[in-house]
Design a protein around this motif. Structure first.
Motif, PDB file in Angstrom:
ATOM      1  N   LYS A 162       0.832  -1.198   0.000  1.00 48.11           N
ATOM      2  CA  LYS A 162       0.000   0.000   0.000  1.00 48.11           C
ATOM      3  C   LYS A 162       0.869   1.252   0.000  1.00 48.11           C
ATOM      4  O   LYS A 162       0.607   2.214  -0.734  1.00 48.11           O
ATOM      5  CB  LYS A 162      -0.905  -0.019   1.239  1.00 48.11           C
ATOM      6  N   GLN A 163       1.946   1.219   0.797  1.00 46.18           N
ATOM      7  CA  GLN A 163       2.861   2.349   0.860  1.00 46.18           C
ATOM      8  C   GLN A 163       3.520   2.583  -0.499  1.00 46.18           C
ATOM      9  O   GLN A 163       3.612   3.718  -0.981  1.00 46.18           O
ATOM     10  CB  GLN A 163       3.942   2.097   1.919  1.00 46.18           C
ATOM     11  N   LYS A 164       3.964   1.505  -1.135  1.00 48.32           N
ATOM     12  CA  LYS A 164       4.611   1.637  -2.444  1.00 48.32           C
ATOM     13  C   LYS A 164       3.629   2.168  -3.483  1.00 48.32           C
ATOM     14  O   LYS A 164       4.002   2.972  -4.347  1.00 48.32           O
ATOM     15  CB  LYS A 164       5.169   0.288  -2.885  1.00 48.32           C
ATOM     16  N   SER A 165       2.384   1.722  -3.383  1.00 46.55           N
ATOM     17  CA  SER A 165       1.368   2.197  -4.311  1.00 46.55           C
ATOM     18  C   SER A 165       1.134   3.696  -4.147  1.00 46.55           C
ATOM     19  O   SER A 165       1.024   4.434  -5.126  1.00 46.55           O
ATOM     20  CB  SER A 165       0.058   1.435  -4.081  1.00 46.55           C
ATOM     21  N   LEU A 166       1.098   4.159  -2.890  1.00 49.15           N
ATOM     22  CA  LEU A 166       0.919   5.587  -2.630  1.00 49.15           C
ATOM     23  C   LEU A 166       2.115   6.384  -3.131  1.00 49.15           C
ATOM     24  O   LEU A 166       1.958   7.481  -3.674  1.00 49.15           O
ATOM     25  CB  LEU A 166       0.710   5.824  -1.132  1.00 49.15           C
ATOM     26  N   ASP A 167       3.311   5.836  -2.957  1.00 48.21           N
ATOM     27  CA  ASP A 167       4.523   6.513  -3.445  1.00 48.21           C
ATOM     28  C   ASP A 167       4.481   6.654  -4.961  1.00 48.21           C
ATOM     29  O   ASP A 167       4.845   7.706  -5.512  1.00 48.21           O
ATOM     30  CB  ASP A 167       5.779   5.736  -3.028  1.00 48.21           C
ATOM     31  N   LEU A 168       4.021   5.579  -5.634  1.00 40.94           N
ATOM     32  CA  LEU A 168       3.916   5.629  -7.091  1.00 40.94           C
ATOM     33  C   LEU A 168       2.880   6.654  -7.540  1.00 40.94           C
ATOM     34  O   LEU A 168       3.060   7.337  -8.545  1.00 40.94           O
ATOM     35  CB  LEU A 168       3.562   4.241  -7.639  1.00 40.94           C
ATOM     36  N   LYS A 170       2.166   9.407  -5.991  1.00 45.36           N
ATOM     37  CA  LYS A 170       2.781  10.729  -5.847  1.00 45.36           C
ATOM     38  C   LYS A 170       3.694  11.032  -7.024  1.00 45.36           C
ATOM     39  O   LYS A 170       3.688  12.137  -7.566  1.00 45.36           O
ATOM     40  CB  LYS A 170       3.573  10.790  -4.535  1.00 45.36           C
ATOM     41  N   VAL A 171       4.495  10.030  -7.410  1.00 49.34           N
ATOM     42  CA  VAL A 171       5.400  10.209  -8.556  1.00 49.34           C
ATOM     43  C   VAL A 171       4.595  10.483  -9.821  1.00 49.34           C
ATOM     44  O   VAL A 171       4.926  11.366 -10.616  1.00 49.34           O
ATOM     45  CB  VAL A 171       6.300   8.966  -8.737  1.00 49.34           C
ATOM     46  N   TYR A 172       3.509   9.706  -9.993  1.00 45.44           N
ATOM     47  CA  TYR A 172       2.661   9.883 -11.178  1.00 45.44           C
ATOM     48  C   TYR A 172       2.062  11.292 -11.213  1.00 45.44           C
ATOM     49  O   TYR A 172       2.055  11.950 -12.256  1.00 45.44           O
ATOM     50  CB  TYR A 172       1.538   8.844 -11.179  1.00 45.44           C
ATOM     51  N   ASP A 173       1.563  11.757 -10.053  1.00 42.25           N
ATOM     52  CA  ASP A 173       0.972  13.101  -9.984  1.00 42.25           C
ATOM     53  C   ASP A 173       2.008  14.173 -10.318  1.00 42.25           C
ATOM     54  O   ASP A 173       1.702  15.150 -11.012  1.00 42.25           O
ATOM     55  CB  ASP A 173       0.394  13.347  -8.586  1.00 42.25           C
ATOM     56  N   GLN A 174       3.244  13.983  -9.817  1.00 43.79           N
ATOM     57  CA  GLN A 174       4.300  14.948 -10.109  1.00 43.79           C
ATOM     58  C   GLN A 174       4.648  14.949 -11.597  1.00 43.79           C
ATOM     59  O   GLN A 174       4.833  16.011 -12.198  1.00 43.79           O
ATOM     60  CB  GLN A 174       5.543  14.625  -9.274  1.00 43.79           C
ATOM     61  N   LEU A 175       4.734  13.741 -12.185  1.00 43.76           N
ATOM     62  CA  LEU A 175       5.048  13.641 -13.612  1.00 43.76           C
ATOM     63  C   LEU A 175       3.938  14.254 -14.459  1.00 43.76           C
ATOM     64  O   LEU A 175       4.202  14.929 -15.459  1.00 43.76           O
ATOM     65  CB  LEU A 175       5.249  12.175 -14.001  1.00 43.76           C
ATOM     66  N   LYS A 176       2.691  14.012 -14.048  1.00 41.08           N
ATOM     67  CA  LYS A 176       1.560  14.552 -14.795  1.00 41.08           C
ATOM     68  C   LYS A 176       1.558  16.079 -14.724  1.00 41.08           C
ATOM     69  O   LYS A 176       1.309  16.755 -15.722  1.00 41.08           O
ATOM     70  CB  LYS A 176       0.246  14.001 -14.238  1.00 41.08           C
ATOM     71  N   LEU A 177       1.860  16.620 -13.529  1.00 45.20           N
ATOM     72  CA  LEU A 177       1.927  18.067 -13.374  1.00 45.20           C
ATOM     73  C   LEU A 177       3.021  18.642 -14.265  1.00 45.20           C
ATOM     74  O   LEU A 177       2.813  19.637 -14.968  1.00 45.20           O
ATOM     75  CB  LEU A 177       2.184  18.426 -11.906  1.00 45.20           C
ATOM     76  N   HIS A 178       4.196  17.983 -14.247  1.00 40.04           N
ATOM     77  CA  HIS A 178       5.314  18.439 -15.073  1.00 40.04           C
ATOM     78  C   HIS A 178       4.953  18.357 -16.551  1.00 40.04           C
ATOM     79  O   HIS A 178       5.241  19.271 -17.325  1.00 40.04           O
ATOM     80  CB  HIS A 178       6.549  17.574 -14.788  1.00 40.04           C
ATOM     81  N   LYS A 179       4.297  17.253 -16.937  1.00 41.64           N
ATOM     82  CA  LYS A 179       3.884  17.055 -18.328  1.00 41.64           C
ATOM     83  C   LYS A 179       2.897  18.132 -18.760  1.00 41.64           C
ATOM     84  O   LYS A 179       3.028  18.731 -19.828  1.00 41.64           O
ATOM     85  CB  LYS A 179       3.266  15.669 -18.458  1.00 41.64           C
TER      86      LYS A 179
END
Length: 399
Positions: A162-168, A170-179
């Motif tokens: 669950k923790q790893k899924s939440l970390d992913l 966050k990374v996805y949200d950051q990448l999407k924002l950057h994109k």
């Protein structure tokens, strides 16, 4: 009744509990399988995965009871979390000074037996327990105790996932924002460049028209060169704008008649198709559920590319097939054109890439746009080619 002590790391424990969002999305089907197995192994009526909140004991998973939570100050598990590495076993709660006058013992559900293994993070923060309980006194065997500990480890692994899924996420949200920000910048720059280019082109035409032959043939030739350059730059900007508009948001899906889609694309290219004796073959293509706009854009680009890069020594033949692959559609667009050199196969989906020997219009954004569209639809795209003979573009569309 003895009230459970508050763990010394309570603030960190609660912070971890909330960061994992374990109190959300109750119940949990995966954990429900574990609690049932715990009861079966230990021979108890009830099994729980508990989470200890500030004032409440919440049941993340439960087997054999309809209760969803209790007050923390009467919870057996509130005692258990104070020893994160050790199982708390109460063989007969009616004879235990800590619990004999506990409401959970004297009233429903009349707990007489309890065994709870703390569920801890790698940092030793006990978030709750995997516990089994019964209304009759009981003694667990050594193998039952070890099995309960093993199941608790399994629950901890699920929490880690669950923790790893939440970390992913966050990374996805950051990448999407950057994109999104990158696309917005590209769109703004392209849009702002377009207006002055249009003005330059207009002034050049005005100069050419009003000056007539007074400028001389050489000057007029330079004006033509300048106009061609502005037209190429404008084309580039339009393609950048089109590329920037292809966002990660998927278009609305609908039933798409692929054969009708191809017929429309053929009509757009009809003069070239007739004059060059181009053959486009497709038979019995299915109706598929996808974005009509996106699929049309991809097919238009791939068919247009085949026409653009046709071989001069033979008539162009394009073949389009769609295969049913259970959970996705496999679409192939093949041609007998110039082909692509092997060393360039991985480059062709890059923005602005053009073959060195390509004497055609365009700025090399078509295939980059195709790749972006297919990825946004959840599929993948690739190319297979034999230089001088053939090329096949393949892509998948999830059902």
């Amino acid at each position: 009744m003895k009230n459970p002590p508050i763990p010394s790391n309570e603030a960190d424990r609660l912070k971890e509990l909330y960061s994992l969002k374990l109190l959300d999305n109750l119940p949990d089907e995966d954990l429900d399988l574990i609690t049932k197995l715990a009861s079966d192994i230990c021979g108890t009526k009830v099994s729980l995965v508990t989470l200890i909140d500030t004032n409440t004991q919440v049941f993340k998973s439960k087997h054999g009871t309809e209760l969803e939570k209790t007050s923390r100050d009467i919870a057996f598990c509130s005692h258990a979390i104070n020893t994160p590495d050790k199982m708390l076993i109460v063989n007969d709660a009616t004879q235990d000074e800590r619990f004999k006058d506990n409401p959970l013992v004297t009233e429903q559900p009349h707990i007489a037996f309890y065994a709870g293994m703390p569920l801890s993070t790698k940092d030793g923060l006990a978030l709750g327990t995997l516990c089994v309980l019964d209304s009759k006194p009981k003694v667990l065997s050594a193998s039952q105790i070890e099995s309960l500990k093993s199941l608790a480890k399994l629950v901890e692994r699920l929490f880690e996932s669950k923790q790893k899924s939440l970390d992913l996420e966050k990374v996805y949200d950051q990448l999407k924002l950057h994109k999104d920000q990158t696309e917005e910048v590209a769109y703004t720059i392209a849009h702002d460049l377009k207006n002055p280019l249009d003005s330059i082109h207009g002034f050049l035409e005005l100069l050419q028209h009003e000056s007539g032959t007074s400028l001389g043939d050489e000057a007029l030739e330079y004006i033509d060169y300048a106009k061609q350059s502005t037209q190429k730059m404008t084309s580039l900007i339009y393609e950048i704008l089109a590329f920037a508009k292809v966002t990660s948001q998927r278009d609305e899906k609908e039933q798409v008649d692929v054969e009708s889609l191809i017929q429309n694309i053929m009509e757009l290219n009809l003069p070239t198709i007739r004059s060059e004796n181009i053959e486009i073959e497709f038979n019995n293509l299915p109706v598929i559920n996808t974005s009509k706009v996106s699929l049309s854009s991809v097919l238009r680009n791939l068919i247009g590319n085949a026409i653009k890069y046709r071989a001069a020594e033979r008539p162009l033949k394009i073949k389009i097939t769609i295969k049913d692959k259970i959970d996705e559609w496999l679409v192939k667009v093949s041609d007998n054109g110039k082909g692509i050199e092997e060393r360039n196969l991985e480059k062709i989906f890059r923005p602005f890439y053009k073959e060195n020997n390509a004497n055609t219009d365009g700025v090399g954004m078509g295939l980059a746009t195709c790749k972006k569209i297919i990825l946004n639809l959840g599929g993948k795209i690739w190319v297979d080619s034999q230089f001088g003979e053939r090329t096949t573009f393949s892509f998948t569309i999830p059902k």
